[in-house]
Design an enzyme around this catalytic site. Structure first.
Site, PDB file in Angstrom:
ATOM      1  N   HIS A   1       0.829  -1.274  -0.122  1.00 33.48           N
ATOM      2  CA  HIS A   1      -0.497   0.021  -0.227  1.00 33.48           C
ATOM      3  C   HIS A   1       1.261   1.050  -0.090  1.00 33.48           C
ATOM      4  O   HIS A   1       1.757   1.240   0.463  1.00 33.48           O
ATOM      5  CB  HIS A   1      -1.246  -0.517   1.221  1.00 33.48           C
ATOM      6  CG  HIS A   1      -0.152   0.315   2.171  1.00 33.48           C
ATOM      7  ND1 HIS A   1      -0.097   1.369   2.879  1.00 33.48           N
ATOM      8  CD2 HIS A   1       0.147  -0.968   3.449  1.00 33.48           C
ATOM      9  CE1 HIS A   1       0.578   0.606   3.882  1.00 33.48           C
ATOM     10  NE2 HIS A   1       0.728  -0.223   4.333  1.00 33.48           N
TER      11      HIS A   1
ATOM     12  N   GLU B   1      -1.882  -7.110   8.468  1.00 35.69           N
ATOM     13  CA  GLU B   1      -0.796  -7.212   8.467  1.00 35.69           C
ATOM     14  C   GLU B   1      -0.862  -7.615  10.062  1.00 35.69           C
ATOM     15  O   GLU B   1      -1.763  -8.119  10.735  1.00 35.69           O
ATOM     16  CB  GLU B   1      -0.775  -5.390   8.436  1.00 35.69           C
ATOM     17  CG  GLU B   1       1.033  -5.123   9.062  1.00 35.69           C
ATOM     18  CD  GLU B   1       2.374  -5.713   8.474  1.00 35.69           C
ATOM     19  OE1 GLU B   1       2.446  -6.951   8.050  1.00 35.69           O
ATOM     20  OE2 GLU B   1       2.826  -5.048   7.766  1.00 35.69           O
TER      21      GLU B   1
END
Length: 195
Positions: free
Chosen positions: A17, A88
């Site tokens: 990202h 994550e």
């Protein structure tokens, strides 16, 4: 160690990202849903041009806003499927803290070697990474993964059949593209941290 069964048509594109305020400042960010900065939006939008003309048989994204927005700005939201295993690493009590801050309280601390109270172990993250690999190889062909630094680094080490802690030696910049594939019949990292 997981099976390294071969589907040599598989090519996995790891797309981290864009920048967030916490990634810029080095704060551990897992479940806190931090948006992209303007620079992060710009780098995510730049991915659209870098990925132009590339066809993916599947696009998987972490459920976090920063990954979803990167996927959208890159032009793949229409094809994306949320994959919770791309979340994550859960940093537990260390969420939002910088490594230096944690080490001032716990000298020698490293996310790679220390317990993570109220979070995940390295082995737990690696198990999720291996599940993503199974999903991607099941799709076959070229598959894009929009996610985060630690999960993607660990996924790369799992892909090549190495110990997950090797991931500490792989740097992954925001807005970067890396590719996992094959060298003949051997799983390999074919491109890394392209920005």
């Amino acid at each position: 160690m997981p099976s390294l069964a071969s589907n040599e048509s598989t090519e996995i594109w790891l797309i981290r990202h864009g920048e967030t305020a916490w990634s810029r400042s080095g704060r551990h960010t897992s479940r806190t849903d931090i948006p992209l900065t303007p620079a992060g939006e710009a780098s995510a939008h730049a991915l659209r041009e870098r990925l132009k003309g590339i066809q993916f048989g599947g696009v998987l994204t972490s459920p976090s806003l920063r990954a979803l927005d990167t996927c959208r700005l890159a032009g793949f939201a229409w094809q994306a499927r949320i994959e919770p295993n791309l979340s994550e690493w859960n940093y537990g009590i260390y969420e939002g803290k910088r490594t230096a801050e944690i080490q001032s309280e716990t000298p020698g601390w490293s996310v790679w070697t220390a317990p993570i109270p109220d979070g995940e172990s390295l082995d737990q993250v690696a198990a999720r990474a291996n599940q993503v690999i199974e999903t991607a190889t099941g799709i076959g062909g070229r598959v894009a993964l929009f996610a985060h630094a630690h999960i993607l680094r660990i996924l790369a080490t799992c892909w090549i059949g190495n110990v997950p802690s090797l991931a500490q030696n792989l740097i992954l910049s925001t807005g970067s593209i890396s590719v996992l594939g094959y060298e003949r019949s051997t799983r390999a990292i074919t491109r890394w941290n392209c920005v």
